[in-house]
Scaffold this motif. Structure first.
Motif, mmCIF file in Angstrom:
data_model
loop_
_atom_site.group_PDB
_atom_site.id
_atom_site.type_symbol
_atom_site.label_atom_id
_atom_site.label_comp_id
_atom_site.label_asym_id
_atom_site.label_seq_id
_atom_site.Cartn_x
_atom_site.Cartn_y
_atom_site.Cartn_z
ATOM 1 N N SER A 115 39.200 40.698 31.989
ATOM 2 C CA SER A 115 38.080 39.782 32.413
ATOM 3 C C SER A 115 38.839 39.293 33.922
ATOM 4 C CB SER A 115 37.652 38.676 31.310
ATOM 5 O OG SER A 115 36.958 37.699 32.179
ATOM 6 N N ALA A 116 38.544 39.879 34.471
ATOM 7 C CA ALA A 116 39.133 40.042 35.968
ATOM 8 C C ALA A 116 38.799 38.109 36.319
ATOM 9 C CB ALA A 116 38.971 40.567 37.154
ATOM 10 N N LYS A 117 39.063 38.035 37.601
ATOM 11 C CA LYS A 117 38.551 36.871 37.988
ATOM 12 C C LYS A 117 39.144 36.801 39.362
ATOM 13 C CE LYS A 117 40.547 33.898 34.426
ATOM 14 N NZ LYS A 117 41.131 35.373 33.793
ATOM 15 N N THR A 118 37.712 36.121 40.260
ATOM 16 C CA THR A 118 37.609 35.991 41.152
ATOM 17 C C THR A 118 39.213 35.345 42.174
ATOM 18 O OG1 THR A 118 36.959 33.803 41.762
ATOM 19 C CG2 THR A 118 35.292 36.013 41.522
ATOM 20 N N ASN A 119 40.324 34.418 41.642
ATOM 21 C CA ASN A 119 40.890 34.937 42.235
ATOM 22 C C ASN A 119 42.813 35.254 42.373
ATOM 23 O OD1 ASN A 119 41.934 34.098 39.351
ATOM 24 N ND2 ASN A 119 42.676 32.346 40.033
ATOM 25 N N GLN A 120 42.243 36.527 41.756
ATOM 26 C CA GLN A 120 42.980 38.212 41.312
ATOM 27 C C GLN A 120 42.414 38.604 42.432
ATOM 28 O OE1 GLN A 120 41.850 38.565 37.004
ATOM 29 N NE2 GLN A 120 44.161 37.940 37.277
ATOM 30 N N THR A 121 41.806 38.679 43.260
ATOM 31 C CA THR A 121 41.061 39.283 44.448
ATOM 32 C C THR A 121 42.532 39.276 45.304
ATOM 33 O OG1 THR A 121 38.713 39.210 44.537
ATOM 34 C CG2 THR A 121 39.988 39.929 46.926
ATOM 35 N N SER A 122 43.236 40.011 45.788
ATOM 36 C CA SER A 122 44.586 40.623 46.444
ATOM 37 C C SER A 122 44.674 42.126 46.584
ATOM 38 C CB SER A 122 45.476 39.872 45.687
ATOM 39 O OG SER A 122 47.191 40.158 45.664
ATOM 40 N N VAL A 123 46.238 42.140 47.303
ATOM 41 C CA VAL A 123 46.369 43.572 46.983
ATOM 42 C C VAL A 123 47.826 43.916 46.057
ATOM 43 C CG1 VAL A 123 47.972 45.056 48.707
ATOM 44 C CG2 VAL A 123 45.815 44.177 50.387
#
Lengths: 116, 112
Positions: free
Chosen positions: B80-88
């Motif tokens: 259940s991915a969250k927007t704050n897990q946007t990353s490299v």
């Protein structure tokens, strides 16, 4: 607690100039000190490391680093830089293998670029 | 040639979807790592794996889990991915000699 400080966020020089990227650390025991390079859009690449012996260690592509116990430093140097050296450089410390942790503690990185 | 590979290289997911990031290495290294890298924050350690089924939390494990069923393969899972897990996200492996890690090329994850 291990800490790594890279005091310069950004360093710029002319092609052919020498450069020194600074790294200071604090740690209470024996450690490995390392440098890594990260070109834009790529992963980190190991450059060199120091644990003991000759305080000046040689790495790839003409890089060298010098350990100073009195200054708690491990600065990276290159005598004559090339465009391909433009990248972000990370200093890191890690405890001795087998001491319960195989993790690196990284500095924030120094962005190195050449003046066109 | 020693190599750490990561798949996929780029991934776009919607919030709430599950994410699987894969990492492989051909050096028989026992220890593997997952990091994330964000501007201004540097590299943050998510998990360490010391060998098959021997995993430890890093500094920011919340929202992530890992799986290592073969020495050469280490997966990072976001349930259940969250927007704050946007990353490299970077995977790395270590020969255990101290101070050295070998990194993959990274996966750029965007969670919308």
């Amino acid at each position: 607690t291990q800490t790594v400080s890279q005091s310069d966020a950004h360093v710029t020089v002319f092609e052919g100039d020498s450069v020194e990227l600074r790294c200071n650390y604090s740690y209470g025991g024996s450690i490995y000190l390392s440098w890594y390079i990260q070109h834009h859009g790529h992963g980190l690449q190991f450059l060199l490391k120091y644990y003991s012996g000759n305080p000046v260690v040689q790495g790839v592509n003409g890089f060298e680093a010098e350990f100073s116990k009195s200054d708690s430093s491990f600065h990276l140097r290159k005598a004559s830089v090339h465009w391909s050296d433009s990248a972000v450089y990370f200093c890191a410390v890690s405890p001795l293998p087998g001491t319960g942790s195989n993790r690196l503690t990284f500095g924030k990185g120094t962005k190195f670029s050449l003046i066109p | 040639d020693m190599k750490v590979t990561q798949m996929p290289r780029y991934l776009i997911k919607r919030m709430g979807e599950n994410v699987l990031l894969e990492c492989g290495q051909d050096m028989s290294h026992e220890t593997m790592y997952w990091y994330r890298q964000d501007p201004g924050l540097g590299l943050q350690l998510i998990y360490i794996s010391y060998d098959v089924d021997s995993n430890s939390e890093g500094d920011i494990p919340k929202g992530y889990r890992v799986s290592r069923k073969k020495r050469e393969h280490f997966s990072l899972i976001l349930d259940s991915a969250k927007t704050n897990q946007t990353s490299v996200y970077f995977c790395a492996s270590s020969p255990g000699t101290g101070g050295e890690q070998y990194f993959g090329p990274g996966t750029r994850l965007t969670v919308l």
